[in-house]
Every structure is written in C-alpha cells, then in structure tokens.
Write an enzyme that holds these catalytic residues in place. Structure first.
Site, PDB file in Angstrom:
ATOM      1  N   ILE A   1      47.176  45.860  35.586  1.00 54.69           N
ATOM      2  CA  ILE A   1      45.999  45.002  35.557  1.00 54.69           C
ATOM      3  C   ILE A   1      44.828  45.966  35.393  1.00 54.69           C
ATOM      4  O   ILE A   1      44.433  46.645  36.339  1.00 54.69           O
ATOM      5  CB  ILE A   1      45.862  44.163  36.839  1.00 54.69           C
ATOM      6  CG1 ILE A   1      47.028  43.175  36.937  1.00 54.69           C
ATOM      7  CG2 ILE A   1      44.534  43.402  36.841  1.00 54.69           C
ATOM      8  CD1 ILE A   1      46.983  42.269  38.158  1.00 54.69           C
ATOM      9  N   PRO A   2      44.278  46.077  34.182  1.00 49.13           N
ATOM     10  CA  PRO A   2      43.421  47.222  33.828  1.00 49.13           C
ATOM     11  C   PRO A   2      41.993  47.139  34.359  1.00 49.13           C
ATOM     12  O   PRO A   2      41.037  47.009  33.588  1.00 49.13           O
ATOM     13  CB  PRO A   2      43.457  47.199  32.300  1.00 49.13           C
ATOM     14  CG  PRO A   2      43.626  45.750  31.964  1.00 49.13           C
ATOM     15  CD  PRO A   2      44.502  45.178  33.043  1.00 49.13           C
ATOM     16  N   CYS A   3      41.840  47.288  35.663  1.00 47.08           N
ATOM     17  CA  CYS A   3      40.498  47.300  36.236  1.00 47.08           C
ATOM     18  C   CYS A   3      39.714  48.520  35.765  1.00 47.08           C
ATOM     19  O   CYS A   3      38.483  48.552  35.865  1.00 47.08           O
ATOM     20  CB  CYS A   3      40.560  47.246  37.758  1.00 47.08           C
ATOM     21  SG  CYS A   3      41.590  48.513  38.520  1.00 47.08           S
ATOM     22  N   HIS A   4      40.410  49.528  35.222  1.00 48.53           N
ATOM     23  CA  HIS A   4      39.713  50.713  34.703  1.00 48.53           C
ATOM     24  C   HIS A   4      38.922  50.396  33.434  1.00 48.53           C
ATOM     25  O   HIS A   4      38.082  51.197  33.025  1.00 48.53           O
ATOM     26  CB  HIS A   4      40.720  51.829  34.433  1.00 48.53           C
ATOM     27  CG  HIS A   4      41.782  51.479  33.429  1.00 48.53           C
ATOM     28  ND1 HIS A   4      42.965  50.866  33.787  1.00 48.53           N
ATOM     29  CD2 HIS A   4      41.833  51.637  32.076  1.00 48.53           C
ATOM     30  CE1 HIS A   4      43.706  50.672  32.710  1.00 48.53           C
ATOM     31  NE2 HIS A   4      43.038  51.126  31.655  1.00 48.53           N
TER      32      HIS A   4
END
Length: 352
Positions: free
Chosen positions: A316-319
């Site tokens: 889950i690409p919170c970056h």
C-alpha cells in the site's frame, strides 16, 4: 543487507585485502561466527558464502550479529569514549535488557551524555543501539523459521527467560498461551534496503514493515489485540507470496502486487488506503489530492494520519504521497527509503 552481487564481490575483495578506504562504507556479518566486522579486521577472513554485507552497523545489529571483539566495528573511525565502550560491553553481557533511567544512575552514567555520545559516534542513541541488538536477537528466531517455540527461544542464549520476554514484548506471543489464541505467523524478510517483518495467516498479509521502523512493537501489539491472536515464527502461503513479490519489486520486474491483503483500520482509513493503491508507480499525490479525491477537501490532515497508520509498507504505497510543496514529507521507514522507492519506481516506468 546488500544483495547486489557485483557490490558484494567488490566488498569481499576489499575485506580480503583489508582496504582502509572502505572503512565506514560497509560492515560484514559472518554467519559462521555470528559477529560483524570492519573491512580491515585482522581476523582470519571468512568464506565468501559466509558473508553478509551491510551499509550501517545498525543493520548488522538488527540482523542479529554482535560486534567483533578484535576489530571493534563500533569504535571506528576514532577511539570511542570509556562511557560508550562500557555501555557496548554492558549490552553484550545482557542483550535482552531494556534500559531505563535507573540503570544509568546505578552505573553512575549520565543518561543524556550516553545519548549524545552514541548519537555522535554511531548516528543512533544508546537506547536505539540496545533496542537494535535486542530486536536482532528476538527476530533471529523468526528468520530461522522454527516451529517449536519453546525449543527455539530457549536454544543458544545465555538467558532463555530473558529472550522469551524480549520476543513476547515484540511479537506478543507468550509460548504458554499459544493454544488459547488465534495464530498468525511472522517471518523475517531480507531486502536490499534492510530487513522487514511480515505477519500473515495462510491466505492474507496483515503487516509488512521495516524492522527498524519506530513504533514497530506498538504496531504489532495493536495487531495482536485487534485480531485477538498470538504471533509466532513461521511461514504461510501469503508470506511466501509477498517474499517473491518483494524480490521482483526490488529487481524492477514486478508488474502487479497480487498477495491478498488484510488491512485493519477505520472506514476512513480504508478509503485512504484504497486511494493510495490507485496511484500509479512513478507518480505521486499530495495529501490534499487524496482528500479531494475522497470528496473531503479539508480532510488533508486526517489523510496524513491515515497514511501514517498504514501497516503494509510498499504494497500500500504510502511512500507515493508527498507534501503539496513538493517536499517528500514524512515516512515511517525513513525519508532515505522513501526517496529510493520513488526514484526506483520512476526508473521502472521509464524503462518500459
């Protein structure tokens, strides 16, 4: 751990030749002895197959290696103070110990002085150093994948009870109570940006975090409480799946994450995470962009909080969420990793 084969060959050659210009560039963990060393260590050189290379001492500590007594890797580049040397030795005598203020007072050491000297010398405070050593030991059991928790925790350590306590604090799996709880499995996964821990049942992934993430113990505790589960070392189909996909991601060959996920959060948090998964690789969004997409343009602070509550790093690409100003913004795994992810994904898109 450094996985690039050319880089590993370069570092091994430097180790064999004791090249001083590599001091501080890498540390080598020797799997046959369990110690990590400086490039110029005078000890007999290990076989290449027994070497694991790390960019920082903290990475080596988290991988369960202890400092070599001959080359004293934590003393480089200059001789450390008596306080630092004394405390490093104290940690080795009891690596499971959780240090408190009264422990420093009992040794007639000023806690702030210890913090400052460790930070200056190693880039981390003494408490962070001790925690890294403790985490490395506790998670070594995860890395081995043993199934019999009592045997595993009691073997190979001076203080089996201390290790059991350390493991329980981190993973929340008191061995005597495992039969009374739902079971989740936890595994240590090595990546080129440092070790990660994955927690899953047979079919879904619940947590994926870097081992050195601040607050990891609290995250695991919350997961254990929410799921009313014990967490023990082991492998599952979901863990094997995410391990394969992580390898593909870092190699730049992953096209789509397919490991089933089980994110745990409020409806709002779930909606934010759904938006994150819609951000294409190589692109970024701001917190305000996410809030607008949700139809709540003033909720950007709540979006930021939900972003930080994500327990499934990378997948889950919170970056991919940055500040409206274009600045990277915060990231639980560290800003250096966030920048690496974004550059890595941009390169992957441009190469297609």
């Amino acid at each position: 751990m450094i996985d690039n084969q050319e880089r590993k060959a370069e570092y091994y050659k430097a180790l064999v030749e004791k090249k001083s210009e590599y001091e501080g560039v890498f540390y080598v963990g020797v799997t046959s002895t369990g110690v990590f060393c400086r490039p110029t260590c005078p000890a007999r050189k290990p076989k290449y197959t027994n070497c694991e290379f790390y960019e920082t001492a903290q990475q080596a500590l988290l991988a369960s290696f202890r400092p070599c007594q001959r080359c004293r890797p934590l003393s480089h580049p200059n001789q450390v103070s008596d306080i630092v040397r004394f405390l490093v030795e104290a940690v080795e005598q009891n690596p499971e110990k959780r240090w408190k203020g009264h422990d420093f007072r009992a040794l007639s050491i000023d806690e702030s002085t210890a913090r400052r000297q460790f930070k200056k010398r190693f880039g981390m405070t003494f408490v962070e150093y001790a925690r890294s050593r403790r985490m490395g030991l506790a998670l070594k059991s995860i890395r081995s994948g043993e199934k019999i928790i009592n045997t595993q925790l009691a073997s190979g350590y001076d203080s089996s009870s201390g290790f059991r306590d350390a493991f329980s604090r981190i993973m929340g799996a008191p061995p005597t109570r495992l039969d009374d709880s739902r079971i989740l499995k936890a595994a240590w996964l090595d990546t080129m940006l440092g070790p990660m821990v994955a927690i899953a049942d047979e079919s879904e992934l619940y947590l994926l975090e870097f081992v050195d993430r601040r607050g990891l113990e609290s995250e695991v505790a919350r997961l254990r409480k929410r799921m009313k589960a014990a967490i023990i070392p082991g492998q599952t189909v979901a863990i094997q799946s995410i391990e394969r996909e992580l390898t593909q991601y870092f190699e730049g060959t992953l096209t789509e994450w397919k490991t089933p996920l089980h994110p745990i959060g409020s409806p709002f948090q779930q909606s934010v995470w759904d938006q994150l998964r819609q951000i294409p690789p190589g692109e970024t969004r701001s917190y305000a962009d996410i809030a607008l997409a949700l139809g709540k343009p003033t909720a950007y602070r709540a979006v930021a909080q939900a972003n930080g509550a994500n327990q499934l790093a990378i997948v889950i690409p919170c970056h991919r969420v940055i500040n409206s100003s274009g600045a990277l913004g915060g990231y639980g795994g560290g800003s250096a990793r966030k920048e690496w992810f974004l550059n890595h994904e941009k390169r992957g898109v441009s190469n297609k």
